[in-house]
Design a protein around this motif. Structure first.
Motif, PDB file in Angstrom:
ATOM      1  N   ALA A  74       0.826  -1.083  -0.086  1.00 50.57           N
ATOM      2  CA  ALA A  74      -0.037  -0.174  -0.039  1.00 50.57           C
ATOM      3  C   ALA A  74       0.911   1.235   0.168  1.00 50.57           C
ATOM      4  O   ALA A  74       2.078   1.283   0.672  1.00 50.57           O
ATOM      5  CB  ALA A  74      -0.999  -0.024   1.140  1.00 50.57           C
ATOM      6  N   CYS A  75       0.637   2.156  -0.803  1.00 47.00           N
ATOM      7  CA  CYS A  75       1.372   3.406  -1.038  1.00 47.00           C
ATOM      8  C   CYS A  75       1.093   4.169   0.459  1.00 47.00           C
ATOM      9  O   CYS A  75      -0.029   4.418   0.918  1.00 47.00           O
ATOM     10  CB  CYS A  75       0.825   4.253  -1.854  1.00 47.00           C
ATOM     11  N   SER A  76       2.284   4.644   0.849  1.00 46.18           N
ATOM     12  CA  SER A  76       2.297   5.491   2.181  1.00 46.18           C
ATOM     13  C   SER A  76       1.622   6.752   2.151  1.00 46.18           C
ATOM     14  O   SER A  76       1.267   7.434   3.043  1.00 46.18           O
ATOM     15  CB  SER A  76       3.641   5.244   2.632  1.00 46.18           C
ATOM     16  N   ASP A  77       2.116   7.448   0.902  1.00 46.34           N
ATOM     17  CA  ASP A  77       1.506   8.847   0.816  1.00 46.34           C
ATOM     18  C   ASP A  77       0.084   9.125   0.874  1.00 46.34           C
ATOM     19  O   ASP A  77      -0.486   9.923   1.657  1.00 46.34           O
ATOM     20  CB  ASP A  77       1.915   9.400  -0.645  1.00 46.34           C
ATOM     21  N   CYS A  78      -0.546   7.881   0.193  1.00 49.53           N
ATOM     22  CA  CYS A  78      -2.108   8.195   0.354  1.00 49.53           C
ATOM     23  C   CYS A  78      -2.707   6.965   0.971  1.00 49.53           C
ATOM     24  O   CYS A  78      -4.086   6.718   0.984  1.00 49.53           O
ATOM     25  CB  CYS A  78      -2.535   8.052  -1.306  1.00 49.53           C
ATOM     26  N   ASN A  79      -2.106   6.269   1.920  1.00 47.61           N
ATOM     27  CA  ASN A  79      -2.600   5.343   2.674  1.00 47.61           C
ATOM     28  C   ASN A  79      -3.311   4.353   1.723  1.00 47.61           C
ATOM     29  O   ASN A  79      -4.276   3.604   2.322  1.00 47.61           O
ATOM     30  CB  ASN A  79      -3.612   5.829   3.619  1.00 47.61           C
TER      31      ASN A  79
ATOM     32  N   PRO B  93      -5.539  11.953  -8.572  1.00 50.07           N
ATOM     33  CA  PRO B  93      -4.821  10.807  -8.385  1.00 50.07           C
ATOM     34  C   PRO B  93      -3.229  11.174  -7.536  1.00 50.07           C
ATOM     35  O   PRO B  93      -2.762  12.129  -7.876  1.00 50.07           O
ATOM     36  CB  PRO B  93      -4.064  10.164  -9.737  1.00 50.07           C
ATOM     37  N   CYS B  94      -3.068  10.102  -6.685  1.00 46.34           N
ATOM     38  CA  CYS B  94      -1.710  10.426  -5.897  1.00 46.34           C
ATOM     39  C   CYS B  94      -0.396  10.483  -6.859  1.00 46.34           C
ATOM     40  O   CYS B  94      -0.570   9.472  -7.598  1.00 46.34           O
ATOM     41  CB  CYS B  94      -1.661   9.201  -4.830  1.00 46.34           C
ATOM     42  N   LYS B  95       0.327  11.506  -6.637  1.00 49.51           N
ATOM     43  CA  LYS B  95       1.444  11.550  -7.658  1.00 49.51           C
ATOM     44  C   LYS B  95       2.461  10.453  -7.396  1.00 49.51           C
ATOM     45  O   LYS B  95       3.078   9.782  -8.258  1.00 49.51           O
ATOM     46  CB  LYS B  95       2.198  12.486  -7.341  1.00 49.51           C
ATOM     47  N   LYS B  96       2.601   9.940  -6.024  1.00 49.23           N
ATOM     48  CA  LYS B  96       3.822   8.748  -5.864  1.00 49.23           C
ATOM     49  C   LYS B  96       3.289   7.631  -6.618  1.00 49.23           C
ATOM     50  O   LYS B  96       3.993   6.808  -6.908  1.00 49.23           O
ATOM     51  CB  LYS B  96       3.652   8.480  -4.462  1.00 49.23           C
ATOM     52  N   CYS B  97       2.008   7.132  -6.401  1.00 44.67           N
ATOM     53  CA  CYS B  97       1.517   5.729  -6.830  1.00 44.67           C
ATOM     54  C   CYS B  97       0.780   5.950  -8.309  1.00 44.67           C
ATOM     55  O   CYS B  97       0.109   4.896  -8.636  1.00 44.67           O
ATOM     56  CB  CYS B  97       0.848   5.099  -5.783  1.00 44.67           C
ATOM     57  N   SER B  98       0.447   7.285  -8.791  1.00 47.59           N
ATOM     58  CA  SER B  98      -0.391   7.255  -9.842  1.00 47.59           C
ATOM     59  C   SER B  98      -1.571   7.043  -9.688  1.00 47.59           C
ATOM     60  O   SER B  98      -2.578   6.564 -10.733  1.00 47.59           O
ATOM     61  CB  SER B  98       0.268   6.719 -11.217  1.00 47.59           C
TER      62      SER B  98
HETATM   63 ZN   LIG Z   1      -0.480   7.003  -3.451  1.00 51.89          ZN
END
Ligand SMILES: [Zn+2]
Ligand SMILES: [Zn+2]
Length: 377
Positions: free
Chosen positions: A145-150, A198-203
């Protein structure tokens, strides 16, 4: 145990078309597929049999060989060491079948269920490692799971919105004749929502790639082309669905002393002309790391084979029995002789004149002389 007839296994006639065979295989393979029958060895065995039958019948050359000779066409016979289609080939050909048949049907099921993709990992092992077996730690890519957007996939505080096409159901319905067909929503791929920002880290995926360390044990006796399946170690599934499987394809590297053929090992061992002529003991290497000893009888020629029983590869469970180590002698002509040695060798030759000590040379040159005499006329 006698093998079942390939046509009977698939439930098709001997004159069936390729398309019928494919259809029959597909139907039965889906029924017995390991993913549908977890922890069911008899289904897995049946699935293997079906795949083996299909692998033969889908190939025109193999099929006609099977029609003429039956299973004997693929048994390892004398002087036909690479022509076989026994259990070993099954693994290597399996990936083709996989692409051929399961490529679409697994892909299809992936889309609707969100099951993670199967992963393939190629592993090279040395012959020593194949002999002993090996515990290896491999790194495989997996997703977390992406940490930026949980894991939501949305940037900042914006929350995902319900999909407009399916109203959040993840599925859409369509009327086809008498039936109502329900399928995964093409707009949101079944998620039921859409990411607006959309979250930039995980698109917007909510997942990120990360390597996972996995310990794998490679069984002793492993051969190139054998495939090890680690159930559930493939890619993570979408939205909590089951993960895919990880397939490890093993390739055993060539060795600089031993040549391997199935469970058997072959090694060429140089011996001196004096050992060859007088006889003696010669130490030979074995893969278990010990020294093997062979007794060379007096008058041994190049190319003479000796067998060390049980010193080949260990048995691989379900595939073969253990093998032997075959030693082939190679008589080495000495080089860089001293003056004294040359004299001794000349003396040695003179001493033997007139007696029949080189039967091969004598046989050869008497035949050559006949040929020269014939050509003279
Ligand atoms: Zn993300
Ligand atoms: Zn939707």
């Amino acid at each position: 145990m006698s093998k079942s007839d390939y046509y009977e296994l698939l439930g098709v006639g001997r004159d069936s078309s390729d398309a019928d065979i494919k259809k029959a295989y597909r139907k039965k393979a889906m029924q017995f597929h390991p993913d549908k029958n977890p922890n069911n060895p008899s289904a897995e065995a049946k699935f293997k049999e079906l795949s083996e039958a299909y692998d033969v019948l889908r190939d025109d050359n193999k099929r006609s060989a099977y029609d003429r000779y039956g299973h004997a066409a693929f048994e390892q016979g004398m002087g036909q060491s690479h022509g076989g289609n026994s259990a070993f080939d099954f693994a290597s050909s399996f990936s083709d079948i996989f692409g051929d048949i399961f490529g679409d049907f697994m892909g299809g099921s992936n889309q609707s269920s969100g099951r993670g993709a199967d992963l393939r990992y190629n592993m090279e092992v040395t012959l020593e490692e194949a002999y002993k077996g090996k515990k290896a730690t491999i790194k495989i890519p997996t997703s977390v799971a992406c940490s930026d957007c949980n894991g939501t996939g949305s940037e900042g505080k914006s929350s995902p919105q319900a999909c407009r096409m399916c109203n959040g159901a993840g599925k859409v319905r369509a009327q086809q004749g008498f039936f109502t067909i329900e399928r995964t929503c093409p707009q949101c791929q079944g998620a039921g929502y859409q990411i607006i920002n959309p979250c930039k880290k995980c698109s917007g995926n909510g997942r990120l790639r990360k390597d996972k360390a996995l310990s794998v044990s490679i069984p002793a006796g492993i051969e190139s082309g054998v495939r090890i399946r680690l159930s559930g170690e493939g890619e993570a599934g979408m939205r909590g669905s089951s993960p895919g499987d990880l397939y490890i394809f093993v390739n055993v590297k060539q060795h600089n002393l031993f040549l391997r053929e199935g469970p058997h090992l072959f090694c060429k061992v140089p011996i001196s002309i004096t050992t060859a002529a007088l006889g003696g003991n010669v130490e030979v290497p074995t893969l278990e790391g010990k020294r093997g000893k062979i007794n060379i009888p007096a008058g041994t020629q190049s190319g003479k084979q000796f067998r060390l029983r049980g010193k080949g590869m260990p048995p691989l469970k379900g595939h073969n029995l253990g093998g032997d180590l075959h030693i082939e002698t190679h008589v080495e002509t000495p080089v860089n002789l001293s003056k004294k040695q040359k004299e001794l060798l000349k003396e040695f030759e003179n001493e033997g004149k007139g007696s029949s000590q080189n039967p091969q040379s004598e046989g050869f040159f008497s035949k050559a002389k006949e040929l020269w005499d014939e050509l003279k006329d």
